[in-house]
Design an enzyme around this catalytic site. Structure first.
Site, PDB file in Angstrom:
ATOM      1  N   THR A  21      21.360  45.968  43.387  1.00 38.22           N
ATOM      2  CA  THR A  21      21.864  47.901  43.316  1.00 38.22           C
ATOM      3  C   THR A  21      22.889  47.823  42.638  1.00 38.22           C
ATOM      4  O   THR A  21      24.331  47.441  42.656  1.00 38.22           O
ATOM      5  CB  THR A  21      22.897  47.530  45.501  1.00 38.22           C
ATOM      6  OG1 THR A  21      21.200  47.408  45.659  1.00 38.22           O
ATOM      7  CG2 THR A  21      22.670  49.692  45.646  1.00 38.22           C
ATOM      8  N   CYS A  24      18.318  40.678  49.157  1.00 39.07           N
ATOM      9  CA  CYS A  24      16.291  41.441  48.480  1.00 39.07           C
ATOM     10  C   CYS A  24      15.941  42.099  49.352  1.00 39.07           C
ATOM     11  O   CYS A  24      15.895  43.504  48.745  1.00 39.07           O
ATOM     12  CB  CYS A  24      15.094  40.303  48.133  1.00 39.07           C
ATOM     13  SG  CYS A  24      16.080  39.619  46.706  1.00 39.07           S
TER      14      CYS A  24
HETATM   15  P1  NAD Z   1      19.477  34.903  40.788  1.00 39.20           P
HETATM   16  O1  NAD Z   1      21.052  35.868  40.451  1.00 39.20           O
HETATM   17  O2  NAD Z   1      19.474  33.773  41.692  1.00 39.20           O
HETATM   18  O3  NAD Z   1      19.710  34.711  39.549  1.00 39.20           O
HETATM   19  C1  NAD Z   1      19.704  34.896  37.918  1.00 39.20           C
HETATM   20  C2  NAD Z   1      20.578  34.845  36.870  1.00 39.20           C
HETATM   21  O4  NAD Z   1      19.737  35.148  35.928  1.00 39.20           O
HETATM   22  C3  NAD Z   1      21.842  34.391  37.060  1.00 39.20           C
HETATM   23  O5  NAD Z   1      22.101  32.505  37.254  1.00 39.20           O
HETATM   24  C4  NAD Z   1      22.671  34.934  35.882  1.00 39.20           C
HETATM   25  O6  NAD Z   1      22.954  34.431  35.019  1.00 39.20           O
HETATM   26  C5  NAD Z   1      21.073  35.134  34.979  1.00 39.20           C
HETATM   27  N1  NAD Z   1      20.645  36.042  33.769  1.00 39.20           N
HETATM   28  C6  NAD Z   1      21.173  37.350  33.951  1.00 39.20           C
HETATM   29  N2  NAD Z   1      21.174  38.009  32.727  1.00 39.20           N
HETATM   30  C7  NAD Z   1      20.600  36.923  31.979  1.00 39.20           C
HETATM   31  C8  NAD Z   1      19.814  37.368  30.619  1.00 39.20           C
HETATM   32  N3  NAD Z   1      20.747  38.388  30.083  1.00 39.20           N
HETATM   33  N4  NAD Z   1      20.035  36.385  29.978  1.00 39.20           N
HETATM   34  C9  NAD Z   1      20.051  34.781  29.999  1.00 39.20           C
HETATM   35  N5  NAD Z   1      20.210  34.579  31.650  1.00 39.20           N
HETATM   36  C10 NAD Z   1      20.540  36.272  32.578  1.00 39.20           C
HETATM   37  O7  NAD Z   1      19.005  36.025  41.218  1.00 39.20           O
HETATM   38  P2  NAD Z   1      17.561  35.688  41.863  1.00 39.20           P
HETATM   39  O8  NAD Z   1      17.798  35.302  43.224  1.00 39.20           O
HETATM   40  O9  NAD Z   1      16.434  34.467  41.290  1.00 39.20           O
HETATM   41  O10 NAD Z   1      16.271  36.938  41.554  1.00 39.20           O
HETATM   42  C11 NAD Z   1      16.094  37.217  40.159  1.00 39.20           C
HETATM   43  C12 NAD Z   1      15.434  38.459  40.629  1.00 39.20           C
HETATM   44  O11 NAD Z   1      14.066  37.868  41.486  1.00 39.20           O
HETATM   45  C13 NAD Z   1      15.557  39.156  41.225  1.00 39.20           C
HETATM   46  O12 NAD Z   1      14.804  40.145  41.000  1.00 39.20           O
HETATM   47  C14 NAD Z   1      14.888  39.152  42.569  1.00 39.20           C
HETATM   48  O13 NAD Z   1      15.140  40.107  43.398  1.00 39.20           O
HETATM   49  C15 NAD Z   1      13.540  38.788  43.018  1.00 39.20           C
HETATM   50  N6  NAD Z   1      13.289  37.697  43.931  1.00 39.20           N
HETATM   51  C16 NAD Z   1      14.313  36.712  44.334  1.00 39.20           C
HETATM   52  C17 NAD Z   1      13.369  36.135  45.599  1.00 39.20           C
HETATM   53  C18 NAD Z   1      14.817  35.338  46.195  1.00 39.20           C
HETATM   54  O14 NAD Z   1      14.301  34.245  46.856  1.00 39.20           O
HETATM   55  N7  NAD Z   1      16.478  34.849  45.298  1.00 39.20           N
HETATM   56  C19 NAD Z   1      12.210  35.704  45.651  1.00 39.20           C
HETATM   57  C20 NAD Z   1      11.832  37.252  45.073  1.00 39.20           C
HETATM   58  C21 NAD Z   1      11.978  37.507  44.249  1.00 39.20           C
HETATM   59  C1  UGA Z   2      11.899  37.588  51.607  1.00 39.15           C
HETATM   60  C2  UGA Z   2      10.846  37.071  51.867  1.00 39.15           C
HETATM   61  O1  UGA Z   2      10.141  36.618  53.116  1.00 39.15           O
HETATM   62  C3  UGA Z   2       9.625  37.100  50.275  1.00 39.15           C
HETATM   63  O2  UGA Z   2       8.604  37.373  50.459  1.00 39.15           O
HETATM   64  C4  UGA Z   2      10.732  37.684  49.412  1.00 39.15           C
HETATM   65  O3  UGA Z   2       9.835  37.069  48.382  1.00 39.15           O
HETATM   66  C5  UGA Z   2      11.694  37.465  49.126  1.00 39.15           C
HETATM   67  O4  UGA Z   2      12.342  37.893  50.243  1.00 39.15           O
HETATM   68  C6  UGA Z   2      12.318  38.396  48.378  1.00 39.15           C
HETATM   69  O5  UGA Z   2      12.272  38.947  47.316  1.00 39.15           O
HETATM   70  O6  UGA Z   2      13.822  37.769  48.293  1.00 39.15           O
HETATM   71  P1  UGA Z   2      13.534  35.686  51.892  1.00 39.15           P
HETATM   72  O7  UGA Z   2      14.806  36.810  52.014  1.00 39.15           O
HETATM   73  O8  UGA Z   2      14.218  34.549  51.478  1.00 39.15           O
HETATM   74  O9  UGA Z   2      12.948  35.947  51.855  1.00 39.15           O
HETATM   75  O10 UGA Z   2      13.827  35.341  53.335  1.00 39.15           O
HETATM   76  P2  UGA Z   2      13.186  35.930  54.602  1.00 39.15           P
HETATM   77  O11 UGA Z   2      12.462  34.376  55.495  1.00 39.15           O
HETATM   78  O12 UGA Z   2      12.527  36.841  54.498  1.00 39.15           O
HETATM   79  O13 UGA Z   2      14.306  36.317  55.371  1.00 39.15           O
HETATM   80  C7  UGA Z   2      15.067  37.204  55.457  1.00 39.15           C
HETATM   81  C8  UGA Z   2      15.967  37.655  56.411  1.00 39.15           C
HETATM   82  O14 UGA Z   2      15.199  37.854  57.702  1.00 39.15           O
HETATM   83  C9  UGA Z   2      16.867  36.834  57.011  1.00 39.15           C
HETATM   84  O15 UGA Z   2      18.218  36.776  57.270  1.00 39.15           O
HETATM   85  C10 UGA Z   2      16.210  36.066  58.014  1.00 39.15           C
HETATM   86  O16 UGA Z   2      16.561  35.530  59.171  1.00 39.15           O
HETATM   87  C11 UGA Z   2      15.786  37.066  59.065  1.00 39.15           C
HETATM   88  N1  UGA Z   2      14.764  37.116  59.975  1.00 39.15           N
HETATM   89  C12 UGA Z   2      12.946  36.855  59.314  1.00 39.15           C
HETATM   90  C13 UGA Z   2      14.738  37.464  61.039  1.00 39.15           C
HETATM   91  O17 UGA Z   2      15.839  37.640  61.702  1.00 39.15           O
HETATM   92  N2  UGA Z   2      13.429  37.426  62.368  1.00 39.15           N
HETATM   93  C14 UGA Z   2      12.515  37.469  61.374  1.00 39.15           C
HETATM   94  O18 UGA Z   2      11.270  36.677  62.586  1.00 39.15           O
HETATM   95  C15 UGA Z   2      12.026  36.546  60.316  1.00 39.15           C
END
Ligand code: NAD
Ligand code: UGA
Length: 465
Positions: free
Chosen positions: A95, A277
Site C-alpha cells: 500500500t 496481502c
Molecule cells: P516479497 O517482498 O517477499 O518479494 C518481492 C521481491 O521483489 C523483493 O525481494 C524485492 O527486493 C524484489 N524487487 C522489488 N523491486 C524489484 C525490481 N525492480 N527488480 C528486481 N527485484 C525487485 O513479496 P511477495 O510476498 O513475494 O509478494 C510479491 C507479490 O505477490 C505481491 O504482489 C503480493 O501481493 C503477491 N502475492 C503474495 C503472496 C504471499 O503469500 N506472500 C501470495 C500471493 C500473491
Molecule cells: C492468503 C490467501 O489464502 C492466499 O490464497 C493468497 O494467495 C495470499 O493470501 C496472498 O495473496 O498473499 P496467506 O495470507 O498466506 O494467504 O494465509 P491465509 O491462510 O489466508 O491466512 C491469512 C490470515 O487469516 C492469517 O493471519 C490466518 O491466521 C487468518 N485466518 C485464516 C484465520 O484467522 N482464520 C481462518 O479460518 C483462516
C-alpha cells in the site's frame, strides 16, 4: 512460441517458491530468479538450506534438487531479462504510504521499474506475466511502458502481457503450487496463453487452468482475497456474540460449515487476520471502488478491515481487564509472533499490534516463536508511531529461544498462532513457572488449554462463552 528461458523478477515469498516448483516440474526449462536485494539472493544461494530467506515446509528439498541445475538466483537482472522468452513480474506491491492514494492505493513503483527494465533489455518476442497482485487495468500500464520504450529504440521487440495471479498461502505454499485448486491466466494473445498453459500442463490437468481476459484475471485475485478475509472477519464477529451469549464458535463453525453452500474452510476464529496481502488487497479494492464512484461497495469492503482491527483491540482490552485492569510491570509470554503457523513472515501479524498495545500499557513481554528470529521482532516492534513506547520497547521485551523458558515468572500467556508446538503444551511445567493467579489467553482456540485448568490456571478461549 517456444519457451526455453524464464526470468522471474522478485525473489520473495512468491517468486522463490513458484519458480522452484516450475523448475522441479519442468527440467527442460532454465529459470533465473533475479532481485535487486543482494542479501536475499545470497541467502537463496546459501549452501546451508536452513538459511534460505524464507521458511516454507518442503521448499528446501526442492531447492536442493533444482538449484544450479535449472534454477538460478542472481542479481544480474539485465542479462537474465535479455535471454528470457518469458518473464514473471513477482515484485512487492504494498500500500502507498505517501502521496496521492496513500493508505489505500497500491504503490506500483516496483512494477513500473520492472517493466522499464524489461522494455530496455528484453530481446525479440517476450511474454511478460503479472504474477504480483495488481490493481485491475495495470496490464494496460505495463503494456504502455513496454511499448513506449520499444518505439523509442526503433527495435523489433514484441511483448505479450498476461496476468497469472498467484493464490498460494504461506505455510502451505509448496502444496498449493504443486496441487492448486486452479491456475488463472488472463490475456488476449492466444499463442502466449498457450505457451504459459503448456508450462502448467507439465504437472496439472488442463481442467484446472482457467483462462479469461486480462481485467477479469487481475480483478479475480483481489476478489478472492477479499472473500477469504471477509470470512475471517465474519467468524471473528461471531466470536464476540458467542462469548456474550454462552455459545461456542467452534460449534457454530461446525454447524454452519457442514452446509455445502457455506463450506468448512476459513471459519477458524483468531486474533484477526494478518499477512502481507489481505489488508492491502482490500484497501486496494476500496480505492478502486471509490475511483469508480461505487461508494456503497467501497464501504462494504472497508468494514472487513474495521472488524479485523476491532478484534485485535477487543482481545488486548480483554487481557488487561482479566489481569485486574492493569498490566503495568506484569510479565506476559507471547506464543507465536508470525502472522500464522509455519512461516517466518510477520507482515501485518496481529502479534505486532497486540504486543505494541501491551507494551504501551507497561507490560514486560517474553516472546517465543518457532520460526521468527530476534532481529525480525526487533524490527517489527520498532515500527510504532509512538516514540515514547518505541524507546521503552527494547527494555520491555525479551526474545526467548524456548517455549517453556518464555513462561518463567509470567502472569499470563497469549497464544497468537496455531503452531504445532502450541497444540500440546505441558501445563504442568508451565504452571510451576508462572506467578499465580496465572492466565492463558488462547486467541486461536486450538491449544490443549482445558488441561491447563487442571493446574489451577485461568483460561480464556476466543469465541467460547
Ligand atoms: P516479497 O517482498 O517477499 O518479494 C518481492 C521481491 O521483489 C523483493 O525481494 C524485492 O527486493 C524484489 N524487487 C522489488 N523491486 C524489484 C525490481 N525492480 N527488480 C528486481 N527485484 C525487485 O513479496 P511477495 O510476498 O513475494 O509478494 C510479491 C507479490 O505477490 C505481491 O504482489 C503480493 O501481493 C503477491 N502475492 C503474495 C503472496 C504471499 O503469500 N506472500 C501470495 C500471493 C500473491
Ligand atoms: C492468503 C490467501 O489464502 C492466499 O490464497 C493468497 O494467495 C495470499 O493470501 C496472498 O495473496 O498473499 P496467506 O495470507 O498466506 O494467504 O494465509 P491465509 O491462510 O489466508 O491466512 C491469512 C490470515 O487469516 C492469517 O493471519 C490466518 O491466521 C487468518 N485466518 C485464516 C484465520 O484467522 N482464520 C481462518 O479460518 C483462516
Amino acid at each position: 512460441m517456444k519457451i526455453k528461458n524464464i526470468c522471474c523478477i522478485g525473489a520473495g515469498y512468491v517468486g522463490g517458491p513458484s519458480m522452484a516448483v516450475i523448475a522441479l516440474k519442468c527440467p527442460h526449462l532454465q529459470i533465473n530468479v533475479v532481485d535487486i536485494n543482494p542479501k536475499r539472493i545470497d541467502a537463496w544461494n546459501d549452501k546451508d538450506l536452513s538459511k534460505l530467506p524464507i521458511y516454507e515446509p518442503g521448499l528446501d528439498h526442492i531447492i536442493s534438487e533444482c538449484r544450479g541445475r535449472n534454477l538460478h538466483f542472481s542479481t544480474d537482472i539485465e542479462a537474465n531479462i535479455a535471454k528470457a522468452d518469458m518473464i514473471f513480474i513477482s515484485v512487492n506491491t504494498p500500500t502507498k504510504t505517501e502521496g496521492y492514494g496513500a493508505g489505500q492505493a497500491i504503490d506500483l513503483k516496483w512494477v513500473d521499474a520492472s517493466a522499464r527494465k524489461i522494455s530496455e533489455f528484453a530481446t525479440g518476442e517476450t511474454i511478460v506475466i503479472e504474477k504480483s497482485t495488481l490493481p485491475v487495468k495495470t496490464a494496460q500500464t505495463i503494456k504502455e511502458i513496454l511499448e513506449s520504450a520499444s518505439i523509442k529504440q526503433t527495435s523489433n521487440k514484441i511483448f505479450h502481457v498476461l496476468s497469472n495471479p498467484e493464490f498460494l498461502a504461506e505455510g502451505t505454499a509448496m502444496n498449493d503450487l504443486i496441487n492448486p485448486d486452479r491456475v488463472l491466466i488472463g490475456g488476449s494473445n492466444q499463442e502466449a496463453i498457450k505457451a504459459l498453459t503448456n508450462i502448467y500442463s507439465n504437472w496439472l490437468d488442463k481442467s484446472k487452468i482457467i483462462t479469461t481476459n486480462l481485467w477479469s484475471a487481475e480483478l479475480s485475485k483481489l476478489i478472492a482475497n477479499a472473500f477469504l478475509a471477509q470470512r475471517v472477519s465474519s467468524i471473528n464477529s461471531v466470536t464476540a456474540i458467542c462469548e456474550a451469549t454462552g455459545s461456542s464458535t467452534k460449534d457454530v463453525s461446525l454447524a454452519i460449515g457442514k452446509d455445502k453452500r457455506i463450506g468448512k474452510y476459513f471459519l477458524n476464529p483468531g486474533p484477526g487476520f494478518g499477512g502481507s496481502c489481505f489488508k492491502k488487497d482490500i484497501l486496494n479494492l476500496v480505492y478502486i471502488c471509490n475511483h469508480y464512484g461505487l461508494y456503497q461497495v467501497s464501504e462494504y469492503w472497508q468494514q472487513i478491515i474495521k472488524i479485523n482491527d476491532w478484534q485485535k483491540r477487543r482481545i488486548t482490552k480483554l487481557i488487561i481487564n482479566k489481569l485486574f485492569g492493569t498490566i503495568s510491570g506484569k510479565s506476559i509470554a507471547i506464543f507465536g509472533f508470525s502472522f500464522k503457523a509455519n512461516t517466518n513472515d510477520t507482515r501485518e501479524s496481529p502479534a505486532i499490534s497486540i504486543s505494541m498495545e501491551l507494551l504501551k500499557e507497561g507490560a514486560l513481554l517474553r516472546i517465543y516463536d518457532p520460526k521468527v528470529n530476534y532481529s525480525q521482532i526487533e524490527n517489527d516492534l520498532s515500527q510504532v508511531d509512538n516514540k515514547d513506547a518505541n524507546q521503552n520497547n527494547k527494555k520491555n521485551w525479551q526474545y526467548c529461544e524456548n517455549i517453556y523458558d518464555s513462561t518463567i515468572g509470567t502472569d499470563a500467556i497469549v497464544i497468537l498462532t496455531e503452531a504445532q508446538e502450541f497444540k500440546n503444551i505441558n501445563w504442568s511445567i508451565i504452571s510451576q513457572n508462572m506467578r499465580a493467579p496465572s492466565w492463558v489467553f488462547d486467541t486461536k482456540g486450538l491449544s490443549n488449554t482445558e488441561e491447563a485448568k487442571g493446574f489451577n490456571m485461568n483460561v480464556w478461549t476466543v469465541g467460547e462463552g
